[in-house]
Design an enzyme around this catalytic site. Structure first.
Site, short mmCIF file in Angstrom:
data_model
loop_
_atom_site.label_atom_id
_atom_site.label_comp_id
_atom_site.label_asym_id
_atom_site.label_seq_id
_atom_site.Cartn_x
_atom_site.Cartn_y
_atom_site.Cartn_z
N ARG A 156 0.82 -1.21 0.00
CA ARG A 156 0.00 0.00 0.00
C ARG A 156 0.86 1.27 0.00
O ARG A 156 0.52 2.26 0.65
CB ARG A 156 -0.95 0.03 1.20
N GLU A 282 -5.90 -12.32 8.13
CA GLU A 282 -5.59 -12.39 6.70
C GLU A 282 -4.49 -13.43 6.42
O GLU A 282 -3.48 -13.12 5.80
CB GLU A 282 -5.23 -11.01 6.16
N ARG A 315 -1.89 -6.40 17.12
CA ARG A 315 -2.93 -5.74 16.35
C ARG A 315 -4.29 -6.43 16.50
O ARG A 315 -4.37 -7.65 16.57
CB ARG A 315 -2.55 -5.67 14.87
N ASP A 361 -11.78 -0.91 7.87
CA ASP A 361 -10.43 -0.83 7.33
C ASP A 361 -10.15 0.50 6.64
O ASP A 361 -10.10 0.56 5.41
CB ASP A 361 -10.24 -1.99 6.33
N GLU A 383 -4.64 2.98 15.67
CA GLU A 383 -3.87 2.87 14.43
C GLU A 383 -4.57 3.66 13.32
O GLU A 383 -5.74 3.42 13.01
CB GLU A 383 -3.74 1.40 14.01
N GLU A 389 -4.51 4.43 1.18
CA GLU A 389 -5.00 3.24 0.48
C GLU A 389 -6.41 3.43 -0.09
O GLU A 389 -6.64 3.17 -1.27
CB GLU A 389 -4.97 2.04 1.43
N GLU A 507 -14.83 12.27 -0.35
CA GLU A 507 -15.98 11.46 0.09
C GLU A 507 -17.16 11.67 -0.86
O GLU A 507 -17.87 10.71 -1.20
CB GLU A 507 -16.37 11.85 1.52
C1 GCU Z 1 -5.66 -3.73 4.71
C2 GCU Z 1 -4.69 -3.70 3.58
C3 GCU Z 1 -3.67 -4.80 3.66
C4 GCU Z 1 -3.05 -4.81 5.05
C5 GCU Z 1 -4.12 -4.90 6.09
C6 GCU Z 1 -3.59 -4.78 7.52
O1 GCU Z 1 -6.52 -4.82 4.56
O2 GCU Z 1 -5.38 -3.77 2.36
O3 GCU Z 1 -2.72 -4.58 2.67
O4 GCU Z 1 -2.18 -5.86 5.18
O5 GCU Z 1 -5.01 -3.83 5.92
O6 GCU Z 1 -3.81 -3.75 8.12
O7 GCU Z 1 -3.00 -5.71 8.04
#
Ligand code: GCU
Length: 675
Positions: A156, A282, A315, A361, A383, A389, A507
């Site tokens: 990003r 993720e 996180r 996000d 955060e 992004e 926006e």
């Molecule tokens: C978003 C982002 C990812 C990143 C993730 C995170 O989803 O698109 O690239 O890894 O946030 O904060 O871990």
């Protein structure tokens, strides 16, 4: 930090006199040395003076720099005031014999921040006459997160490649990194994690002898600017590089492995900050694979770091990224709260949870994460994402400080009125040991650092807001504009206005009323309304021929609204009282539903999208009027980005309007062109 020559002769003479002799009452090493070097650089460039550094107090005018750790002295009658770690005072003392500017830091870092404040005052033309400044940061941890990978790409990243890495190694020539350290410390940043939270193969080995000497080089460099170094780690490292067959946090061999890894790090970096961890998120490995929870995982690392004073920043961006879009019982927005709230009180003292500002996000508009205020017994930091992004990827102008301030000023009501997010993250509301603010950086190796020259305002502003959460968006924008483009009143007022208007403009022509996304999958740039609608990411808008939005009410929807304290829970639950800007985040409504503004949802969509483009065009015209008033290089760069913004805003407008016109069949009352 351009340190342009000061044009105002009075200011120039006043500071020129004071800075021609500098008495330093502290050892000229480390951070103090960096501070003095910066001061000399600034004085030469802005005032054209060559300061003499002295140890004896001279007669006449001079600057007196003192470091008084744990200093206590009278501030008001009978009141003792202690200089905290990063605090400083800056005041002018005038008597018959002397005219002295006095800078006292409560630590070497305090001296450094005081120097930067002084340099800021000089470049802003603020007179030293009668100066009495006492500054203490709002937040103790003021972190920057790099999402840089060892192969020099940046996740990003929109401003070129990494300044930290080349071909799988840490760069040999660190001059750019040193400048970055200067930039960061000039706005008070005191911690940095230098690698992406998604830790790939090479970065997993950053904690080994192969990489630690290089990591230590960077730690040395940042240390000189009062910045502590952190690493993002791979939770599965004991398997990946340790040869173990498990990463179970309760397994003794795993614990011993981390203990060894940590002790090795501290041999190289005695003041290492600790680990930043993305786990069970993720597809990143984490404790869930072993039937353990986040507290088990974080505490294992925390115990390894504790002896050395290190911390774990864990996180909370944890959700099911393999959701079936047909499953209406799962709601990604609920995830962080559901995963972490039940663990309140179970984390070690040196664990901090890092919570994204919103539940989803980094969208252009989201409610505040309901986790703030909900965990009274857990250290936490917020955060933000400086890298744009979802807010135009530094091709569009989007000054984000107003968005961040909205979050900090949100009153969670956790302990009744006055429980603002800024008090949660400053640690004052619940008396937290560690707290503060973190953000994902927006810089790369582009010559201007941020791709869009005006995106630098976000980096600058992030630091300033983190240092002092009560500064206004306008104050920050004005400081940045004047230090960047000079004091020409037309330039200052134009740029200031452009910055302040830019977030609502962005926006207006993108996703409406808090619904989010509608972007091209993976890249997250440009409109694709259904791009994520039938995907596994949990980010849906549910538009059909009758209406749009996500029902997150307790009564009929996912129940997310109930995660807030009263009266927010009731407000978001209520179709009538939910703020327009978040309506589609909380409710699924017919296109003909009337907003508090009096407009129907569909007409609001059309109107804001036509307006957003006009506003983007206006930005372009406003900038064009500055031709000849700002230097050509930056003028051209910004003009180029704004032209692109207008073109892409038109595309957004037409895609969004056409989509909703075709879905709803309801024409624009003003008969404008929709395809
Ligand atoms: C978003 C982002 C990812 C990143 C993730 C995170 O989803 O698109 O690239 O890894 O946030 O904060 O871990």
């Amino acid at each position: 930090m351009q340190y342009s020559p000061v044009e105002n002769q009075i200011i120039r003479n006043q500071y020129g006199r004071l800075l021609s002799r500098i008495v330093v009452d502290a050892e000229l090493t480390g951070v103090v040395a960096a501070a003095v070097e910066e001061l000399l650089r600034g004085a030469r460039s802005m005032l054209d003076v060559e300061p003499a550094i002295m140890t004896e107090i001279p007669k006449g005018s001079y600057l007196h720099i003192r470091l008084i750790e744990d200093a206590g002295y009278r501030r008001n009658e009978g009141q003792r005031w202690k200089l905290e770690r990063d605090a400083f005072t800056l005041r002018q003392v005038q008597t018959l014999e002397e005219d002295r500017l006095q800078l006292i830091g409560g630590s070497a870092a305090g001296v450094l921040y005081g120097v930067f404040e002084l340099l800021r005052f000089i470049s802003l033309g603020i007179s030293p006459e009668g100066l009495v400044i006492e500054e203490c940061p709002s937040n103790r941890l003021r972190m920057m997160n790099q999402w840089d990978n060892a192969d020099a790409t940046i996740e990003r990243g929109y401003a070129g490649n990494s300044i930290f890495y080349e071909s799988g190694r840490i760069v040999k020539d660190v001059s750019r990194v040193r400048d970055y350290a200067r930039l960061l410390s000039s706005v008070g940043i005191n911690g940095i994690s230098i690698n992406n939270v998604n830790v790939h193969d090479i970065e997993t080995s950053f904690i080994t002898d192969e990489f630690l000497p290089d990591v230590a080089r960077l730690a040395d460099l940042f240390r000189a600017y009062g910045i502590t170094l952190f690493l993002s780690i791979n939770f599965a490292a004991p398997i990946t590089i340790g040869g173990l067959d498990t990463a179970d946090p309760l397994d003794d061999t795993v614990r011993a492995w981390w203990g060894n890894a940590v002790s090795r790090i501290y041999e190289y970096i005695p003041d290492f900050g600790g680990f930043l961890v993305k786990a069970d998120s993720e597809h990143r490995p984490g404790p869930y694979a072993y039937g353990r929870d986040h507290a088990d995982g974080a505490n294992m690392l925390a115990e390894a770091l504790e002896t050395y004073g290190g911390i774990v920043i864990w996180r909370c961006f944890v959700y099911d990224c393999m959701q079936d879009w047909r499953d209406r019982t799962t709601d990604r927005a609920r995830a962080a709260y559901e995963h972490f709230k039940p663990l309140d009180g179970r984390f070690c003292d040196n664990v901090i949870l890092q919570i994204k500002n919103g539940p989803m996000d980094f969208q252009v508009r989201e409610p505040v994460s309901p986790l703030f205020g909900a965990m009274k017994d857990t250290n936490q930091i917020i955060e933000y994402q400086i890298t744009q992004e979802y807010t135009g990827q530094q091709r569009h102008l989007c000054y984000l400080i107003p968005q961040w301030k909205r979050v900090l000023d949100f009153d969670t009501q956790a302990t009744g009125a006055g429980s603002d997010v800024k008090r949660v993250v400053s640690g004052s509301l619940f008396g937290m040991k560690y707290s503060g603010i973190a953000a994902v950086s927006n810089i790369g190796d582009d010559e201007n650092w941020t791709g869009h020259p005006l995106a630098q305002a976000n980096l600058y502003g992030y630091g300033r807001l983190t240092w002092n959460s009560d500064l206004t968006s306008e104050e920050i924008a004005e400081e940045w504009t004047r230090m960047t483009f000079g004091n020409d009143i037309t330039v200052v007022s134009t740029v200031l206005q452009m910055l302040i208007q830019s977030w609502p403009i962005y926006e207006n022509y993108t996703s409406p009323l808090g619904v989010g996304w509608m972007v091209t999958p993976h890249y997250h740039y440009g409109p694709d309304v259904d791009g994520y609608e039938y995907s596994r990411w949990g980010t849906y808008h549910f538009a059909d021929r009758n209406g749009v939005g996500v029902d997150r009410t307790k009564a009929t929807g996912t129940g997310y609204a109930a995660q807030y304290f009263p009266p927010h829970a009731e407000m978001y639950e209520s179709l009538e009282r939910c703020p327009d800007e978040l309506l589609l985040f909380f409710h699924h409504v017919p296109y003909v539903h009337r907003l508090q503004s009096g407009k129907t949802v569909i007409q609001h969509i059309y109107d804001t999208h036509f307006l957003g483009v006009e506003q983007a065009e206006q930005l372009q015209q406003n900038w064009a009027a500055l031709s000849g008033l700002v230097d050509t290089a930056r003028y051209e760069q910004v003009a180029g980005r704004l032209a692109e913004q207008v073109e892409h805003a038109q595309y957004w407008r037409d895609v969004i309007n056409t989509y909703f016109y075709r879905k709803s069949g309801i024409p624009d009352v003003n008969g404008r062109t929709i395809y």
